[in-house]
Design an enzyme around this catalytic site. Sequence first.
Site, mmCIF file in Angstrom:
data_model
loop_
_atom_site.group_PDB
_atom_site.id
_atom_site.type_symbol
_atom_site.label_atom_id
_atom_site.label_comp_id
_atom_site.label_asym_id
_atom_site.label_seq_id
_atom_site.Cartn_x
_atom_site.Cartn_y
_atom_site.Cartn_z
ATOM 1 C CB THR A 25 -0.895 0.007 1.249
ATOM 2 O OG1 THR A 25 -1.640 -1.196 1.254
ATOM 3 C CG2 THR A 25 -1.827 1.187 1.263
ATOM 4 N N GLY A 35 2.636 -3.074 8.372
ATOM 5 C CA GLY A 35 2.900 -3.402 9.766
ATOM 6 C C GLY A 35 4.333 -3.836 9.968
ATOM 7 C CD GLU A 75 -4.029 -7.989 3.712
ATOM 8 O OE1 GLU A 75 -3.852 -8.111 2.489
ATOM 9 O OE2 GLU A 75 -3.120 -7.750 4.506
#
Lengths: 612, 659
Positions: free
Chosen positions: B138, B177, B421
Amino acid sequence: EALVFNDPDFQHEDLNFLSRSQRYEQAVRKSALMVMKLREYGIADPEEIYWFKSFVHRGRPEPLDLHLGMFLPTLLTQATPEQQDRFFMPAWNLEIIGTYAQTEMGHGTHLRGLETTATYDPATQEFILNSPTVTSIKWWPGGLGKTSNYAIVLAQLYTQGQCKGLHAFIVPIRQLGTHEPLPGITVGDIGPKFGYDEMDNGYLKMDNFRIPRENMLMKYAQVEPDGTYVKPLSDKLTYGTMVFIRSLIVGDAARSLSRACTIAIRYSAVRHQSELKPGEPEPQILDYQTQQYKLFPLLATAYAFHFVGAYIKDTYSRVSSDINEGNLSELPELHALTAGLKAFTSWTASAGIEECRLPDIYVTFTPSCTYEGENTVMMLQTARFLVKSYNQVSSGQRVTGMVSYLNDLSRQRIQPQHVAARTATVPISDPVSLVEAYKARAARLVEAAAKNLQAELNHRRSKEDAWNRTSVDLVRASEAHCHYVIAKLFTAKLSEISNAAVRAVMTELCLLYALYGISKNTGDFLQAGILTDAQITQVNQRVKELLAIIRPNAVALVDSFDFHDVHLGSVLGRYDGNVYENMFEWAKKSPLNKTEVHESFHKHLKPMQAKL
Amino acid sequence: SVNHDLASERQTASFSVEKLTAWLDGGAEHTRIRRAVVEAIECDPVFSRENQYFQSQNERYEAAVRKAVHLQKKMHEMGWTENGPEFKYIYRALSGDVAFLLHRIFMRSISVLGSDKQIAKWIPLASQYQLIGSYAQTELGHGTYLQGLETTAVFDNATQEFILNTPKISAMKWWPGDMGRSATHTVVFAQLYVHGKCYGVHPFIVQIRSLQDHSLCPGIIAGDIGPKMSFEHIDNGYLMLQNVRVPRENMLNKFCEVQPDGTYVRLGSQQINYFTMTTVRISLISDEAVIPLMKACTIAIRYSVVRRQSKLKPGEQEAKILDYQTQQEKLLPQLAAAYAFHFINDYLQELFEKGYREVQRKNFDTLPELHAFSSGFKAMVTQYCTSAVEICLRACGGHGYSLLSGLPSLYTKILASCIYEGENTILLLQAARFLNKCFMAASAGQPVPPSVTYLAAVKHGKCPAKTKVDFLSPDIYTEAYQHMAVRLVSSTAAKLQDLIQSGVKKHDAWNQCTVQLVQAAKAHCHYITVKNFAETVEKLKTEAGIQKIMKHLCDLFALHGIFSNAGVFLHDGYLSGAQMDMVTASYLDLLAVIRKDAVPLVDAFDFTDKNLNSALGSYDGQVYQRLYEWAQKSPTNMQVSPAYERYLKPLLHNTRSKI
């Protein structure tokens, strides 16, 4: 507004990076400062105070909310002149900071269930306050945890061995000077919550804590020195404060939703994603029908709720001046209306804010679905009034106000019309006829609920069982009633707009609000034969056309809410749309970024890598 | 001791809770293993979550790293391995409160997308934690739409390297993350350029921090993206690349490769690049959506039999709030949904294991169906579960808002699952694209995958139900769902065709139909969920007590869906107004029936108190005592408030002189 934003005293670090304790401290600092500035500028009008407050705290809760919003007003409305002499000026000058302690750990909306006791002792002319069980501990009041030194406590009054129901008492809880809790008082903060980080919601436990007889709020009910109880004139009056707060929540729903729409719509105009047509640059996501479908109905709803909020405020001030003149005739409808609209608008707004995915506004606003009356309970209060009105009509009486449509039900029954004959006349591009459709839906659902209730009663169920077994129907009826009221108020507002261009765009929003509501509840309209399949298809089609029509005005419509960037507090919702640059700047200030290599690397990661 | 209001609920269970638990786990042996894992984790103080509601973002992150490191030790001690039967229960036992989750995705993407040589090089390093990985897809300006990514990787023939760059601010990697503070390496997705030609998005392994002192590598700017609505324990990060060079071998090349001379060779379907995401989507359904919903139901239902409010009958004690029809109508459909989604998850897992084996054999035929399934169900289930958890939160009144109830953290976490997701609307549109294609194929008499053959059998007609009892027949309601799904898919397909034939450009026509396409995709998933639930119940013949209650739940789930979406069932007259009243009546009757087993049904989920971490939901129901004691441990009560000395005191004492 400018007074606040230009004042360096009110500047501070981004709240998102502060801990709860720090946020609380900042909020107290600003509240203390705010009170002094209010006095300095000579601001005393409640409306102006409200705006000043909301700019200082940017629409967030603050520790003095309950002092200003509940403690002072309750003193004004329920204290005797002597009590006002004793308490009001010290409270106004903040020598006394008070809160309003009603809710208990085990008891919320059902006031009569509260367990705290105040037992009158004629020997010393004192009330003895007790929290007899764990469930009776006062729980949640804002400002109670750390800030207040007084509280208005609601407790069951016992005198001469009899329980006289709930009454309000002025209770000192902390030592003036040291701020230490008084002997017999256990008080503290209830810990972290979903939002409201700056608020010290608290608990309060009282063990044989004595206060003088004169500390009971005695404008209406009284306890005489020998313990004789004197009844108030009307027991409805004590609900006045709650009706007032609920009407404020409706306005708050409108404002919160407007803020959310402002942020989401501006961001959707800046954000580009995917391709609509191969080879072309990624389009603004606001050009996607699905995105418009998410946001524009919310925008229309925000406007609708603004008009509803204004209406309730006006009605409230009219009715409350009647009450002061002893006329209570409109109180039942007002009570029913604020309960239902509070529930309807806070539910809708909180779902809408969630749709926009804005954490900060969401957590600050959602609790309003519960406080000041849990929403389902509110809806059932409205339903009780609707059923009562329906029964009046059935027994031949006429009803007035927003429920007057129930008068028509009996006429419709005598002359059953064919579905086709009736529905052909609902033109879906005319707000007035859509209001009629909502009216018919409300009438049908109120009637169905009332009949189901009657059927349960005919099964010889007790009144209470019958009510419980019908409550899902009753809530639906209330929702339909509120939906009708809102559509009606929105439509009525259109004719008041003099500027033609504004009226045109408001009419589009009004149509979108009404048609979207139909498309989300098609079952009701189809089942009652108010609209046909073909018309539902048209409604869905028209909703999509309206999305495209509103699209060019979308940003202008949120700009009209006129939120200052500081008030929005959002990187995504900036007026200038420089989203990405500011997000990066903002993230660099995160506490996790204070050191280049986080201490946990040395503490945990490195030893692990060495060992494995 | 157990609160007597809660205890009494357990005496009237119509089935054996222990047997239901075992069945949900897939057999008593699984239950035993799960409990052993939970026991081992919970008795270890390092994994305690008792203080988490009081902790700052920094403290949460540190605890998550500490736990992740300790977990390696623990696994070694206990003899648990990544392929062992215990592994899948570890995450549940930790409630996901652990760092290095992206490290696992890093490894997984290498296993799926990397060549054997790459796997041999990187996987041992990663599993030994000689490096810590992340997964950087992303970007600040680009999310679900992969082709829009702007990061570039240009092949340099001379040095046999790729040069990675972040050309502008919207191209900065944002959100991954474990990247903000922890990761040393990451898989970067970038547009590949060779000799000036763009070949689309490809994955590259990039080192971002030094393995010696953890400082950032040259050309790398990275950090934490700041506070979020949830996931305080994860260091979601940003990453900017400035002429960062990686060797040619760092492009993951199982399916496509750049040869030394710059020749680009494709070895398989490009869709394979999405496969990691597809599998992640499926695996998150259980951990991130269904389990949180089960927890929320457990908390809300237990609390609703302890909490008493108002009176149902004058003169009696205040009633348990679960005895109110409105409270039942809030919570019991969510409970039924938790079961429905547990079963759909089993179904999807099976489907995927099959698909995965095919892909390993380089057979990509099932990919479109798998992709559509993963998209549609990820979106439908996370969205449904998010609303459901919120309903549970609100159904607990004021105490639901206390973090100590456990519900706000469940809610904020599950809300994020609607976005990461793949944003749900976009995923539903992907599923809709597949359905539309299959419908067109089926209409033309061509073969379609088994899950969508029903689209070929367009039946007209009306629902045959005559009484409210008829609506308790799975055939009746499954048929209704099927009819509704077919109608929505076919009418949208027809509209799309009409628009295109009337001269509207294909892309505009698509955009004009997207609202309906989303509706059609949801309807399809809803139908499959109902059908799968009914079939699961059907197969349960032997366990009488359990089958009966599962049948009630299945009926409730199905009728709740019809009740709440009445319009789409009434629309073409498949159900009549009178039949809709029957549905409502049957639905409301079921609430009272399931009410009796509500507590045993949540007990069967078998969450420990430590796992729930909730003052309202504990097994013993000592709600108020727990809330009071826990609140006293809040730091706000442990330390003297600085605000008093600094601000309140001057306010309280010197007001006259100042005002």
